[in-house]
Design an enzyme around this catalytic site. Sequence first.
Site: not given
Ligand SMILES: Cc1ncc(COP(=O)(O)O)c(C=O)c1O
Length: 454
Positions: A18, A148, A254, A283
């Site tokens: 990014y 996202y 998610d 995370k």
């Molecule tokens: C809501 C959500 N799902 C999935 C992801 C993807 O996670 P990763 O960056 O560990 O692949 C993120 C990453 O910021 C996220 O905010």
Amino acid sequence: MNEQQWRRRSTKVVWHPYTDIAAFEKTAFPVVRRASESTLYEWNGRPLLDGISSWWCVNLGHSHPRLVRAIRRQAGLLQHTMLGGVTHPAAVELAERLTRLAPKGLRHVMFGSDGSMAVEAALKMALQYWTNRGETERARFIALKDGYHGDSLGAVGVGYVPAFHRPFRAAARPAWRAESPHCNRCPRKQRPDTCGAACFASMEELVRERHRRCAAVIVEPLCQAAAGMRIYPAEYLRRLRALCDRYGLLLIADEIAVGFGRAGTWFACDQADIRPDIMTVGKGLTAGMLPMSATLATDAVYDTFRSRDGRARVFCHGATFCGNPIAGAAALAALDTYKKEKVLEGLPARMRLMKERMAGVAAALDDSPLGALGMIAAVEIKDSAGGGARALRIARLAREAGLLVRPLGRVIYLWPPLTVSLPDLWRMTEILRNAALDSSKNERLVCFKRARSI
Ligand SMILES: Cc1ncc(COP(=O)(O)O)c(C=O)c1O
């Protein structure tokens, strides 16, 4: 080796994610040598407050001694074994703990190594759930506009963000999109506490029309984070759960960004008192110490994967490092720490301070709207044309003053460790407020210089 030499070596060989390569090569970006609690230390020893928890994951601060100890201990015992046909204590204990913590009824855990991988697992579980039941037509997903869910191609299909994913559009299978609950810029000019989630009508219509060809609805509960911290009311989730039940659709929550206390509760779904059929976490699971994610599912989903009547129903999904023992030990230590240090109980005081002080940042930005949820506070700069450039200026000024932030378009936000000390939090918000004020001075100065040069 000095900082500039590290930067030069880095831009030569490290492909920074990014990151606009051409612009980046010209900047004096941080070279981080070590970190402790809410502070990163640059190569020359200069402290830099971590206002975004190093991409939203370092929930318990950097170098937490309990987590470091757990990683060391596990590294001396067992570093890795696969989970295909084998198990190990860290995976078992962690799965048990997660199922106890998650909304009731999510009883089965598939481990992954990052968030995108957990989302891929969730989508594929939903697809195969239907094929296991003989309903092969259900091959599409419904998602929120501007959601996202990660950067792998399946996740891009359900979480397409134009600014991030345009080059991959043709290869991704787009989900059907319901209107984003964008409370800060509600097109109906309503307030989230009284609107009754009027924007939900768009989701209702989509589900009603297309449910027969749809495997699941996927959302980021309560906060569309990467879209610019769009915070929306729990009522939306309650209605979504009821809608999925009415039409027999699976609901995927998610929680990768908002889980483990970020939204102010263990999981964002807890605030709506709902249980999704499938839930993803990442995370904060290891508090950002090591890469690990998980996808949790109910009995109803899991049980369809038992082979029967001579038909194999194996879930052919898994990555080499899923459930890695050292990452598992870090996650177990993180869960212990959330509990032992009463991290969630300590949030209200921090949330109050952050919201109050971020209101000062919003005021400094011409009374731009402020959104706050748990330990997330975001100001969306009013000026739609110049807001993005101003947000970048604020981030630059903040960095010069010792705070690391990364705006999302014209949204400037704080996402500090959940354990940030009140003085550090105060300092973060003070730096942001000063940067916000100076950014307009800078802007006037630039305009003045430009006007003189014409
Ligand atoms: C809501 C959500 N799902 C999935 C992801 C993807 O996670 P990763 O960056 O560990 O692949 C993120 C990453 O910021 C996220 O905010």
